[in-house]
Design a protein around this motif. Sequence first.
Motif, short mmCIF file in Angstrom:
data_model
loop_
_atom_site.label_atom_id
_atom_site.label_comp_id
_atom_site.label_asym_id
_atom_site.label_seq_id
_atom_site.Cartn_x
_atom_site.Cartn_y
_atom_site.Cartn_z
N ASP A 6 25.31 -14.07 0.46
CA ASP A 6 25.46 -14.05 2.04
C ASP A 6 25.07 -14.53 2.68
OD1 ASP A 6 27.79 -12.14 1.28
OD2 ASP A 6 27.52 -10.83 2.20
N SER A 7 23.25 -14.45 2.80
CA SER A 7 22.56 -15.02 3.41
C SER A 7 22.00 -16.22 2.90
CB SER A 7 21.26 -13.93 3.33
OG SER A 7 20.97 -13.93 1.51
N TRP A 8 22.57 -16.50 1.92
CA TRP A 8 22.61 -17.99 1.50
C TRP A 8 23.63 -18.44 2.11
CZ3 TRP A 8 19.33 -21.86 -0.35
CH2 TRP A 8 19.74 -22.36 -1.11
N PHE A 9 24.37 -18.25 1.92
CA PHE A 9 25.62 -18.86 2.73
C PHE A 9 25.20 -19.06 4.25
CE2 PHE A 9 29.89 -18.35 5.33
CZ PHE A 9 30.84 -19.47 4.91
N THR A 94 26.00 -9.69 17.75
CA THR A 94 28.04 -9.65 17.50
C THR A 94 28.81 -9.75 16.17
OG1 THR A 94 28.40 -11.97 17.91
CG2 THR A 94 27.38 -10.16 20.27
N LEU A 95 28.58 -10.11 15.10
CA LEU A 95 29.09 -10.30 14.54
C LEU A 95 28.81 -9.01 12.91
CD1 LEU A 95 27.83 -14.56 13.83
CD2 LEU A 95 29.73 -13.60 14.93
N PRO A 96 29.75 -9.63 12.39
CA PRO A 96 29.55 -8.51 11.21
C PRO A 96 28.58 -8.51 10.00
CG PRO A 96 31.83 -9.52 10.90
CD PRO A 96 30.81 -9.70 11.91
N ILE A 97 27.73 -8.82 10.78
CA ILE A 97 26.48 -9.13 9.92
C ILE A 97 25.65 -7.85 9.75
CG2 ILE A 97 25.07 -11.33 8.57
CD1 ILE A 97 26.18 -12.67 10.64
N PRO A 98 25.10 -7.28 8.31
CA PRO A 98 24.22 -6.12 7.93
C PRO A 98 22.98 -7.07 8.24
CG PRO A 98 26.16 -6.71 6.25
CD PRO A 98 26.27 -8.00 6.93
#
Length: 242
Positions: A6-9, A94-98
């Motif tokens: 996810d972080s690479w994306f 504000t985004l669903p990002i851990p």
Amino acid sequence: MRTLKDSWFMLRSDFRGDKLKILGTLVITVIFMCYLGGMTSLVANDVLGEQDRTMITDFLFLSFIPLLGLTFSRRSMKYWSEDSYTKMLVYLRTLPIPAAVILSRRKLQGVCSFILNGTLFFGIVYLLGENFRTELAVPSYIAFAITWLGFGFMVSGLYIFIEYLFSGKAYLWLTLLIVVLSWGISFLVTLGGGNLFLYSISYSKEWGLLSPIMWGSLLLGTISVQLFSKWTIHRLKSRNLV
């Protein structure tokens, strides 16, 4: 593994953004690295040639190398006046990002910056420094560069911690404090009759890519980044971004 993916994306998405801004960042990076590399080479080349145990080279390397892990974008240049890092965190919340993904993205960004900036910085130092080319073969110089990049990793964890947990003005003052500490360490090492720069040159020349301080600095750098990342994630839960 999912966190890394996810972080690479997210990081790839940054590079797919405004191409003009990306070009501007690259131009600023090249100019800044040419400046830092050129200035460092002029000083370090003379010190290496004369084997002078002056503190100036230690101070330059201790204070400059951690900067190679930064991205010289508009956001990083405006951190003090616009508190851009805090604004970025507000947006990401504000985004669903851990938080783990956000920190992992920042670490990947740091690695990319170290590779790009490190190649430019140490490449310029080597090209302009005649004594570097005389003293060190290419493999030994690579070991020398990686040794200092490992130190950069150690401090970059602290920079990330400050970046995510303090306001722009606090970030500025804490960064200046790190510079002062670099001066203090350089002074104490010189006072004790040592020189970190010449010491790293000696080890790199003798051991090459098998240099124990090179591998040691990389290991300590990796541990430092991971520990500061965990601490940052823990502290982010309670940080008030208002």
